[in-house]
Design an enzyme around this catalytic site. Structure first.
Site, PDB file in Angstrom:
ATOM      1  N   GLU A   1       0.970  -0.959  -0.127  1.00 35.23           N
ATOM      2  CA  GLU A   1       0.070   0.044   0.171  1.00 35.23           C
ATOM      3  C   GLU A   1       0.738   1.374  -0.075  1.00 35.23           C
ATOM      4  O   GLU A   1       0.377   2.428   0.434  1.00 35.23           O
ATOM      5  CB  GLU A   1      -0.727  -0.054   1.143  1.00 35.23           C
ATOM      6  CG  GLU A   1      -1.884  -1.287   0.863  1.00 35.23           C
ATOM      7  CD  GLU A   1      -3.220  -1.290   2.015  1.00 35.23           C
ATOM      8  OE1 GLU A   1      -3.156  -0.441   2.999  1.00 35.23           O
ATOM      9  OE2 GLU A   1      -4.085  -2.132   1.854  1.00 35.23           O
TER      10      GLU A   1
ATOM     11  N   LYS B   1     -15.916  -1.810   2.960  1.00 33.65           N
ATOM     12  CA  LYS B   1     -15.136  -2.280   1.716  1.00 33.65           C
ATOM     13  C   LYS B   1     -16.294  -2.930   0.765  1.00 33.65           C
ATOM     14  O   LYS B   1     -16.893  -3.932   1.070  1.00 33.65           O
ATOM     15  CB  LYS B   1     -14.123  -3.200   1.556  1.00 33.65           C
ATOM     16  CG  LYS B   1     -12.886  -2.803   2.422  1.00 33.65           C
ATOM     17  CD  LYS B   1     -12.025  -4.000   3.218  1.00 33.65           C
ATOM     18  CE  LYS B   1     -10.848  -3.314   3.535  1.00 33.65           C
ATOM     19  NZ  LYS B   1      -9.985  -4.610   4.173  1.00 33.65           N
TER      20      LYS B   1
HETATM   21  P1  PGA Z   1      -6.706  -6.229   2.111  1.00 33.04           P
HETATM   22  O1  PGA Z   1      -6.594  -5.546   3.597  1.00 33.04           O
HETATM   23  O2  PGA Z   1      -5.265  -6.678   1.799  1.00 33.04           O
HETATM   24  O3  PGA Z   1      -7.544  -7.491   2.349  1.00 33.04           O
HETATM   25  O4  PGA Z   1      -7.236  -5.272   1.161  1.00 33.04           O
HETATM   26  C1  PGA Z   1      -6.571  -4.287   3.977  1.00 33.04           C
HETATM   27  C2  PGA Z   1      -7.122  -4.258   5.454  1.00 33.04           C
HETATM   28  O5  PGA Z   1      -7.014  -5.295   6.110  1.00 33.04           O
HETATM   29  O6  PGA Z   1      -7.560  -3.209   5.879  1.00 33.04           O
HETATM   30 ZN    ZN Z   2      -8.340  -4.371   7.963  1.00 31.35          ZN
END
Ligand code: PGA
Ligand code: ZN
Length: 396
Positions: free
Chosen positions: A196, A324
């Protein structure tokens, strides 16, 4: 509104992993589906490109040239055809792609911004000029990095000011300064970068990044602008009822005590996401009782599922939630998850995924509902595009 065709293409996310893009017309529309690495086990099913092609083949006759006058109308049809809890018949990612793409088409047809269309349908009384906190993941660990940190994300949180561009400037300046500090103190010239965009070198222990962030915020006199937040993503270090954290084994109560120690040592730390595994709601509740002023945030615990959010809010396990859209699979259910969070007075944070794509949809969701926070990556590489969109949507 009727659409006259819909297709699926294979694309690659920021990690080079295969994912899907839904395209079609008329009016022309698209949606790209981001992908997660540290997923909750209750997230909607993710189909491969090949499976997505088959799924769309089955679906086409039910969608193309059919009249849907709202996002909810389309989503209800998709949910009915799928008929499963985990969207495993049509694929959660396929359903999300269609739902988001349709929302875009509807907005275009009505001559509105995407967030306006969503706000009118789902959040007509949302605060008009609400500016969210920006949670930016600037030190990466856990599943998103190859270093020795168990905590997946160390975030700085930018408090809103009069304009979004000012917040983003502060964030970029702080991220660069942190890079220089890490180069000097760790004597590393090329700092590795995680999924990220955060710095992902080794640290003495899981607390050291917090100490470094806190010190830098103070020496820069940014205490009024910046706070610190963590995402432990604790599923990744939980095995057989114990947490392997910083090279030691912790039971739930012991790990809670360790976190409390962090909060005592850092005045700027205020938020902790997934501090315990998704099956350990008791741990969340314990921490929530011990830290009534902190944000105890559910992500893998709640997976944007309205029923799960209600259950954990009722049981007083969390006071904030990550949203999400691809965890649940349609825009309507995402908006229901937000509405139920609001009803239970949970702070709402709209979040990206670690496998990023070229689609700003989450910024529109944040603006539509007037979210309390947006969770994005570090201000660098592909993650910068989301911050630019944030400025465009909020500084109008
Ligand atoms: P992800 O994790 O890799 O599933 O996008 C991000 C998160 O745990 O907030
Ligand atoms: Zn998370």
């Amino acid at each position: 509104m009727k659409i006259d065709n819909i297709n699926v293409r294979e694309i690659f996310d920021s990690r080079g992993e295969s994912t899907i893009k839904i395209t079609g017309g008329n009016p022309w529309f698209f949606a790209e589906v981001a992908s997660g690495k540290s997923r909750g086990s209750r997230e909607a099913a993710v189909f491969s490109y090949r499976e997505a092609v088959q799924s769309l083949k089955k679906l086409k006759a039910h969608i193309v040239y059919k009249n849907f006058n709202s996002i909810r109308a389309l989503d209800s049809a998709l949910i009915k055809i799928d008929g499963t809890e985990d969207k495993s018949k049509l694929g959660g990612n396929v359903m999300f792609g269609i739902s988001a793409a349709f929302t875009r088409a509807l907005a275009k047809k009505r001559g509105e911004a995407v967030w306006e269309t969503m706000r009118k349908e789902f959040f007509p009384s949302a605060a008009k000029n609400n500016m969210p906190l920006i949670f930016s993941n600037i030190i990466n660990g856990g599943a998103h990095a190859e270093n020795n940190l168990d905590v997946q994300e160390y975030m700085v949180v930018v408090k809103p000011k009069s304009s979004m561009i000012e917040s983003v400037r502060t964030l970029i300046r702080f991220y660069r300064l942190l890079g220089n500090v890490l180069k000097k103190t760790k004597k590393i010239y090329n700092i590795p970068i995680g999924d990220e965009g955060g710095y992902s070198l080794n640290f003495k222990n899981n607390f050291e990044p917090i100490a470094i962030l806190e010190k830098l915020i103070k020496t820069q006199h940014l205490e009024r602008r910046l706070l610190i937040a963590l995402d432990a993503a604790a599923n990744s270090f939980y095995k057989k009822g114990m947490y392997r954290f910083g090279g030691r084994q912790f039971a739930t109560e012991e790990l809670a005590t360790e976190y409390i120690r962090y909060f005592k040592k850092s005045k700027l730390l205020f938020s902790l996401e997934d501090p315990f595994a998704e099956t350990d709601g008791r741990g969340f509740a314990l921490l929530y009782r011990m830290l009534p002023y902190a944000w105890v945030v559910g992500d893998d615990l709640t997976t944007t599922n309205p029923q799960a959010i209600k259950k954990y809010a009722d049981e007083k396990t969390i006071n904030a939630v990550i949203i999400k859209p691809n965890q649940i699979g349609t825009i309507s259910e995402t908006c229901d998850a937000i509405a139920i969070s609001r009803k239970h007075k949970l702070h709402v944070i709209i979040s990206h995924r670690s496998g990023e794509v070229d689609d700003h949809f989450i910024i529109h969701i944040a603006k539509a509902c007037g979210s309390d926070g947006v969770k994005l990556g570090a201000p660098t590489r592909e993650r910068i595009w989301r911050l630019n969109k944030l400025i465009e949507v909020y500084d109008r």
